[in-house]
Design a protein around this motif. Structure first.
Motif, short mmCIF file in Angstrom:
data_model
loop_
_atom_site.label_atom_id
_atom_site.label_comp_id
_atom_site.label_asym_id
_atom_site.label_seq_id
_atom_site.Cartn_x
_atom_site.Cartn_y
_atom_site.Cartn_z
N GLY A 60 9.73 -2.73 -8.19
CA GLY A 60 10.49 -2.45 -9.35
C GLY A 60 11.49 -1.31 -9.27
N GLY A 61 12.12 -0.81 -10.31
CA GLY A 61 13.22 -0.06 -10.30
C GLY A 61 12.68 1.36 -9.63
N GLY A 62 11.49 1.82 -9.90
CA GLY A 62 11.14 2.96 -9.35
C GLY A 62 10.07 2.85 -8.22
N GLY A 63 10.19 1.79 -7.83
CA GLY A 63 9.42 1.35 -6.63
C GLY A 63 9.99 1.97 -5.46
N GLY A 64 9.11 1.77 -4.12
CA GLY A 64 9.40 2.06 -3.01
C GLY A 64 8.19 2.49 -2.33
N TYR A 65 8.23 3.06 -1.07
CA TYR A 65 6.91 3.38 -0.28
C TYR A 65 6.31 4.87 -0.23
N ARG A 66 5.14 4.87 -0.14
CA ARG A 66 4.56 6.49 0.00
C ARG A 66 3.10 6.18 0.89
N LEU A 67 2.70 7.20 1.41
CA LEU A 67 1.54 7.16 2.20
C LEU A 67 0.60 6.66 1.32
N ALA A 68 -0.43 5.95 2.09
CA ALA A 68 -1.68 5.55 1.23
C ALA A 68 -2.56 6.53 1.23
N ARG A 69 -2.51 7.42 2.08
CA ARG A 69 -3.60 8.60 1.97
C ARG A 69 -2.81 9.97 2.25
N GLU A 70 -3.76 11.06 2.45
CA GLU A 70 -3.04 12.04 2.69
C GLU A 70 -2.48 12.17 4.17
N ALA A 71 -1.64 13.06 4.52
CA ALA A 71 -0.87 12.88 5.76
C ALA A 71 -1.81 13.67 6.71
N ALA A 72 -2.66 14.55 6.35
CA ALA A 72 -3.71 14.90 7.44
C ALA A 72 -4.76 13.93 7.76
N ALA A 73 -4.85 12.94 6.92
CA ALA A 73 -5.84 11.77 7.44
C ALA A 73 -5.09 10.67 7.94
N ILE A 74 -3.93 10.59 8.40
CA ILE A 74 -3.13 9.94 9.20
C ILE A 74 -2.92 10.22 10.64
N THR A 75 -3.36 9.57 11.64
CA THR A 75 -2.78 10.22 13.07
C THR A 75 -1.80 9.12 13.48
N VAL A 76 -1.07 9.79 14.53
CA VAL A 76 -0.05 9.07 15.21
C VAL A 76 -0.73 7.86 15.64
N ALA A 77 -2.06 7.78 16.33
CA ALA A 77 -2.60 6.67 16.81
C ALA A 77 -2.77 5.73 15.54
N ASP A 78 -3.02 5.94 14.47
CA ASP A 78 -3.26 4.95 13.35
C ASP A 78 -1.99 4.23 13.19
N VAL A 79 -0.82 5.06 13.21
CA VAL A 79 0.42 4.34 13.11
C VAL A 79 0.81 3.53 13.98
N ILE A 80 0.44 3.77 15.19
CA ILE A 80 0.82 3.15 16.30
C ILE A 80 0.05 1.65 16.27
N ARG A 81 -1.03 1.89 16.12
CA ARG A 81 -2.02 0.76 15.93
C ARG A 81 -1.65 -0.56 14.92
N ALA A 82 -1.21 0.21 13.78
CA ALA A 82 -0.63 -0.66 12.57
C ALA A 82 0.21 -1.51 13.13
N VAL A 83 1.30 -1.02 14.12
CA VAL A 83 2.59 -1.87 14.38
C VAL A 83 2.67 -2.58 15.51
N ASP A 84 1.63 -1.82 16.60
CA ASP A 84 1.57 -2.39 17.81
C ASP A 84 0.36 -2.95 18.47
#
Length: 152
Positions: A60-84
């Motif tokens: 929607g008009g006010g839509g977009g993306y945001r983190l699903a949880r706090e940044a302190a709970a997301i590791t770089v490994a989590d991000v890499i595993r999600a895409v690779d």
């Protein structure tokens, strides 16, 4: 080990969302422009990050993306595993699924140790660490070694 463009873009996009977490959801176009990532490529990456539970989206008009949880709970490994997928693989397989015989036998513990070391770094750095420019001491120490910056 290689960090794919997909993984690099994913970490950069998640970091961009983290520093804007207090704002309303951020449009993919804005993330793409801020991080100089091709928009169409980023859309696919954001979809994978959403399916991986790293980001959430709103339409929607006010839509977009945001983190699903706090940044302190997301590791770089989590991000890499999600895409690779798995962080370290050998010929597309996880090291623990390999079998070597004869003189190649010592390769298996070498690959497993490599995976453990890479995981230790990537699982030890959160998106909040990056957003605050506050890498953990062991990572800063490794990066401070002059040899780390050399390409043999």
């Amino acid at each position: 080990m290689r960090i794919s463009a997909r993984a690099d873009y994913a970490v950069r996009a998640v970091l961009e969302l983290a520093v804007r977490q207090d704002e309303c959801p951020v449009k993919a176009e804005d993330v793409a422009a801020a991080q100089d990532i091709p928009h169409k490529f980023l859309e696919g990456i954001l979809g994978e990050l959403r399916r991986g539970g790293v980001v959430e989206s709103r339409r929607g008009g006010g839509g977009g993306y945001r983190l699903a949880r706090e940044a302190a709970a997301i590791t770089v490994a989590d991000v890499i595993r999600a895409v690779d997928g798995p962080i370290v693989s050998v010929r597309g397989e996880r090291p623990t699924g390999l079998v070597y015989t004869g003189t190649a036998g010592p390769l298996l513990p070498l690959w497993v140790a490599l995976r453990a070391n890479v995981r230790r770094i990537l699982e030890g750095v959160t998106i909040a660490d990056l957003a605050a420019d506050a890498l953990p001491a062991p990572v800063r120490e490794l990066a401070a070694e002059p040899a780390a910056w050399e390409n043999p």
